[in-house]
Design an enzyme around this catalytic site. Structure first.
Site, PDB file in Angstrom:
ATOM      1  N   TRP A 144       4.644  -1.138  -2.889  1.00 36.54           N
ATOM      2  CA  TRP A 144       5.138   0.223  -3.108  1.00 36.54           C
ATOM      3  C   TRP A 144       5.432   0.988  -1.825  1.00 36.54           C
ATOM      4  O   TRP A 144       6.152   1.976  -1.838  1.00 36.54           O
ATOM      5  CB  TRP A 144       4.083   1.027  -3.900  1.00 36.54           C
ATOM      6  CG  TRP A 144       2.704   0.864  -3.322  1.00 36.54           C
ATOM      7  CD1 TRP A 144       1.731   0.008  -3.744  1.00 36.54           C
ATOM      8  CD2 TRP A 144       2.149   1.533  -2.189  1.00 36.54           C
ATOM      9  NE1 TRP A 144       0.612   0.095  -2.949  1.00 36.54           N
ATOM     10  CE2 TRP A 144       0.844   1.036  -1.987  1.00 36.54           C
ATOM     11  CE3 TRP A 144       2.627   2.520  -1.319  1.00 36.54           C
ATOM     12  CZ2 TRP A 144       0.016   1.481  -0.962  1.00 36.54           C
ATOM     13  CZ3 TRP A 144       1.805   2.964  -0.292  1.00 36.54           C
ATOM     14  CH2 TRP A 144       0.516   2.440  -0.118  1.00 36.54           C
ATOM     15  N   ASN A 145       4.871   0.584  -0.694  1.00 33.58           N
ATOM     16  CA  ASN A 145       4.828   1.514   0.440  1.00 33.58           C
ATOM     17  C   ASN A 145       6.161   1.699   1.167  1.00 33.58           C
ATOM     18  O   ASN A 145       6.374   2.722   1.817  1.00 33.58           O
ATOM     19  CB  ASN A 145       3.725   1.123   1.437  1.00 33.58           C
ATOM     20  CG  ASN A 145       3.818  -0.301   1.888  1.00 33.58           C
ATOM     21  OD1 ASN A 145       4.560  -1.102   1.332  1.00 33.58           O
ATOM     22  ND2 ASN A 145       3.066  -0.644   2.925  1.00 33.58           N
ATOM     23  N   LYS A 168      10.470  -8.394  -8.620  1.00 32.82           N
ATOM     24  CA  LYS A 168       9.394  -7.669  -9.287  1.00 32.82           C
ATOM     25  C   LYS A 168       8.943  -6.526  -8.380  1.00 32.82           C
ATOM     26  O   LYS A 168       8.265  -6.743  -7.381  1.00 32.82           O
ATOM     27  CB  LYS A 168       8.211  -8.587  -9.579  1.00 32.82           C
ATOM     28  CG  LYS A 168       7.073  -7.855 -10.293  1.00 32.82           C
ATOM     29  CD  LYS A 168       5.785  -8.646 -10.276  1.00 32.82           C
ATOM     30  CE  LYS A 168       4.665  -7.848 -10.940  1.00 32.82           C
ATOM     31  NZ  LYS A 168       4.364  -6.580 -10.230  1.00 32.82           N
ATOM     32  N   GLY A 220       2.249  -8.202   0.066  1.00 32.92           N
ATOM     33  CA  GLY A 220       1.136  -7.605  -0.657  1.00 32.92           C
ATOM     34  C   GLY A 220      -0.183  -7.849   0.041  1.00 32.92           C
ATOM     35  O   GLY A 220      -0.237  -8.089   1.252  1.00 32.92           O
ATOM     36  N   SER A 221      -1.244  -7.803  -0.723  1.00 31.17           N
ATOM     37  CA  SER A 221      -2.583  -7.947  -0.179  1.00 31.17           C
ATOM     38  C   SER A 221      -2.923  -9.410   0.074  1.00 31.17           C
ATOM     39  O   SER A 221      -2.250 -10.322  -0.421  1.00 31.17           O
ATOM     40  CB  SER A 221      -3.601  -7.358  -1.158  1.00 31.17           C
ATOM     41  OG  SER A 221      -3.662  -8.148  -2.333  1.00 31.17           O
ATOM     42  N   GLU A 242       3.855 -12.177   3.309  1.00 29.45           N
ATOM     43  CA  GLU A 242       3.652 -11.127   4.317  1.00 29.45           C
ATOM     44  C   GLU A 242       2.527 -10.260   3.785  1.00 29.45           C
ATOM     45  O   GLU A 242       2.707  -9.491   2.842  1.00 29.45           O
ATOM     46  CB  GLU A 242       4.946 -10.337   4.527  1.00 29.45           C
ATOM     47  CG  GLU A 242       4.952  -9.529   5.823  1.00 29.45           C
ATOM     48  CD  GLU A 242       4.307  -8.171   5.673  1.00 29.45           C
ATOM     49  OE1 GLU A 242       3.108  -8.051   6.032  1.00 29.45           O
ATOM     50  OE2 GLU A 242       4.972  -7.247   5.200  1.00 29.45           O
ATOM     51  N   LEU A 243       1.338 -10.381   4.407  1.00 27.37           N
ATOM     52  CA  LEU A 243       0.133  -9.813   3.830  1.00 27.37           C
ATOM     53  C   LEU A 243      -0.419  -8.692   4.715  1.00 27.37           C
ATOM     54  O   LEU A 243       0.321  -8.033   5.421  1.00 27.37           O
ATOM     55  CB  LEU A 243      -0.882 -10.935   3.604  1.00 27.37           C
ATOM     56  CG  LEU A 243      -0.326 -12.147   2.841  1.00 27.37           C
ATOM     57  CD1 LEU A 243      -1.375 -13.241   2.714  1.00 27.37           C
ATOM     58  CD2 LEU A 243       0.206 -11.738   1.476  1.00 27.37           C
ATOM     59  N   CYS A 276       1.474  -2.058   6.891  1.00 25.82           N
ATOM     60  CA  CYS A 276       0.735  -3.276   7.214  1.00 25.82           C
ATOM     61  C   CYS A 276       0.676  -3.504   8.720  1.00 25.82           C
ATOM     62  O   CYS A 276      -0.325  -3.989   9.241  1.00 25.82           O
ATOM     63  CB  CYS A 276       1.371  -4.472   6.515  1.00 25.82           C
ATOM     64  SG  CYS A 276       3.117  -4.700   6.897  1.00 25.82           S
ATOM     65  N   GLU A 371      -9.109  -4.111   6.756  1.00 25.09           N
ATOM     66  CA  GLU A 371      -7.919  -3.276   6.929  1.00 25.09           C
ATOM     67  C   GLU A 371      -8.148  -1.922   6.264  1.00 25.09           C
ATOM     68  O   GLU A 371      -8.460  -1.849   5.079  1.00 25.09           O
ATOM     69  CB  GLU A 371      -6.695  -3.949   6.304  1.00 25.09           C
ATOM     70  CG  GLU A 371      -5.436  -3.101   6.415  1.00 25.09           C
ATOM     71  CD  GLU A 371      -4.243  -3.717   5.700  1.00 25.09           C
ATOM     72  OE1 GLU A 371      -3.110  -3.389   6.059  1.00 25.09           O
ATOM     73  OE2 GLU A 371      -4.462  -4.530   4.766  1.00 25.09           O
TER      74      GLU A 371
END
Length: 475
Positions: A144-145, A168, A220-221, A242-243, A276, A371
């Site tokens: 979302w960010n 998605k 995401g996470s 990409e976490l 991130c 984090e």
């Protein structure tokens, strides 16, 4: 980078809905796709491979350039969507759209060169050509960010390469994802080549398992990355992850302290601290520590917090009340671990969270390994370059890193020693469409942006055939 949904099946039906974190105002609910709708969507993406592939590379490039133009023309209204969906300060939302324009324009103007045939010197006396060819339909799972930027950096290179997209979006971002689909269609993208997949996370395995879906990209996470990476491996699909990140900001020497403070401030408070690759751990050489800490904490304390639509606001709300409450719990755990709360009270106010500084964080504690996704800065004092490197690397993540030094040789030495995907020297917020973005360790693998992004989901097809002189003469 935080995922927008848990990967545990929900007990209550999930909906896609905009919930303005600054006001609590809710948009209309959009239910997830039915099984029949999901099947039809995947089938369209698979069929669109042929229509997208029938376009020449010049034609696909032109679509991306037109997409850039349309984002530019609708800059103000698209920024309004970002503010409503995630609470980003409006001036930063405008900056996000500006970066999106650069991404589509870069791939539309320069991307074709990375899809050219490569001729290899065959040792067998024949002609060897490696021809990049698209894999097919790809699944993108986005957070979302950065609701426009994240999609642009996934979609632009892959659409240029001829891959079709099933996207998605985060559940709180249906408006931005719908706007992107409309823009791409208006730009001339064939029907079915880009489609939004409004779907619960619990049903993602079925999409990844589908043989028509040929690759997966997740931002995401770490938890979401482990889940998607496991599924991709199970079904033999290439994957880009990409976490999260807890990027170090190392200061060893400075020419002008104010430059380091500005870079640190901009990086820590980008997107209200919800980025991130924002600097999160500030590792400062002993002789500069007090001056840096005092100036940086002063800048953080003075940063205006409030309505993201108001001019001058630096820190808007967190993405949700739940996100602010999670950050409150993290700060409380940090204090329990022995950290000193130098700035802020560590208490959420609805979705808002004031700038916070932590000092004397015990090295090796849970706090030092976590984090913090919000406007919280951790400070560490070190006595040497070697200690700074050791502390910077002593974390599960390895996304980006920042280094301030006046010694060029030291810059190379430290950069080589840092176990991260990116090192920025004497700067921050220096992302650019041509520069690869990605990390190591628990921050994931694969690269986005630049020429590397195009190669992630390509079949590098070898064509090995007789040399021109060895072909029989046509009669």
């Amino acid at each position: 980078m935080r995922a927008s949904e848990t990967w545990i099946p929900r007990r209550t039906p999930m909906v896609y809905r905009v919930v303005n974190p600054a006001t609590g105002e809710q948009g209309d609910a959009l239910a997830p796709l039915s099984d029949a709708e999901l099947e039809a969507t995947i089938a369209r993406a698979d069929a669109a491979r042929a229509t997208l592939g029938a376009l020449s590379l010049d034609e696909r490039s032109a679509i991306l350039r037109r997409t850039a133009d349309l984002h530019q023309e609708r800059r103000e209204e698209l920024a309004d969507i970002i503010v409503r969906e995630v609470g980003k300060p409006r001036w930063q939302a405008l900056g996000e759209i500006d970066f999106v324009v650069l991404i589509y324009r870069y791939y539309g103007e320069e991307g074709a060169q990375y899809l050219a045939d490569e001729v290899i010197d065959s040792k067998r006396g024949r002609t060897a050509i490696v021809r990049p060819t698209p894999l097919g339909a790809l699944l993108g799972i986005m957070p979302w960010n950065f609701p426009f930027y994240q999609i642009a950096r996934f979609a632009a290179p892959n659409l240029l390469a001829g891959n079709t997209i099933l996207l998605k979006p985060a559940s709180q971002c249906p408006e931005s994802s719908a706007a992107i689909a409309a823009i791409l269609a208006e730009a001339g993208l064939p029907e079915g080549a880009y489609q939004n997949l409004f779907l619960e996370s619990a049903r993602i395995e079925g999409v990844i398992a589908d043989p028509r879906v040929r690759g997966v990209s997740l931002t995401g996470s770490e938890a979401a990355g482990r889940s998607v990476g496991e599924l991709a491996g199970r079904y033999l699909k290439p994957v880009v992850l990409e976490l999260g990140g807890s990027d170090p900001f190392i200061v060893l020497s400075v020419d002008r302290m104010e430059d380091a403070i500005t870079a640190a401030f901009n990086s820590r408070l980008h997107n209200s601290g919800q980025a991130c690759n924002g600097a999160k751990r500030f590792i400062i050489i002993d002789e500069l520590y007090d001056a840096f800490r005092d100036a940086f904490v002063g800048a953080l304390a003075a940063a205006p917090v409030g309505d993201p639509d108001l001019e001058g606001v630096r820190v808007g709300p967190m993405s949700s009340v739940a996100a602010a409450e999670e950050l409150e719990q993290q700060v409380a755990r940090a204090v329990a671990d022995g950290a000193k709360l130098t700035l802020g009270d560590g208490v959420a106010d609805g979705a808002f969270f004031r700038t916070t500084a932590l000092e004397e964080v015990p090295v090796g504690s849970g706090t030092s390994q976590t984090e913090f996704f919000g406007p919280v800065a951790q400070f560490y004092r070190v006595g040497s370059e070697a200690e700074a490197i050791e502390l910077a690397n002593d974390i599960p993540f390895g996304l980006g890193s920042y280094l301030f030094t006046t010694d060029r040789e030291q810059a190379f030495r430290v950069a080589d020693a840092l176990d991260t995907g990116m090192v920025y020297v004497n700067e921050s917020l220096a992302d650019s469409p041509e520069l690869p973005f990605g990390g190591t360790k628990a921050s994931g693998f694969g690269r986005e942006l630049g020429r590397y992004a195009i190669s992630e989901f390509l079949n590098q097809k070898l064509i090995h055939l007789p040399s021109e002189a060895d072909w029989p003469v046509a009669r």
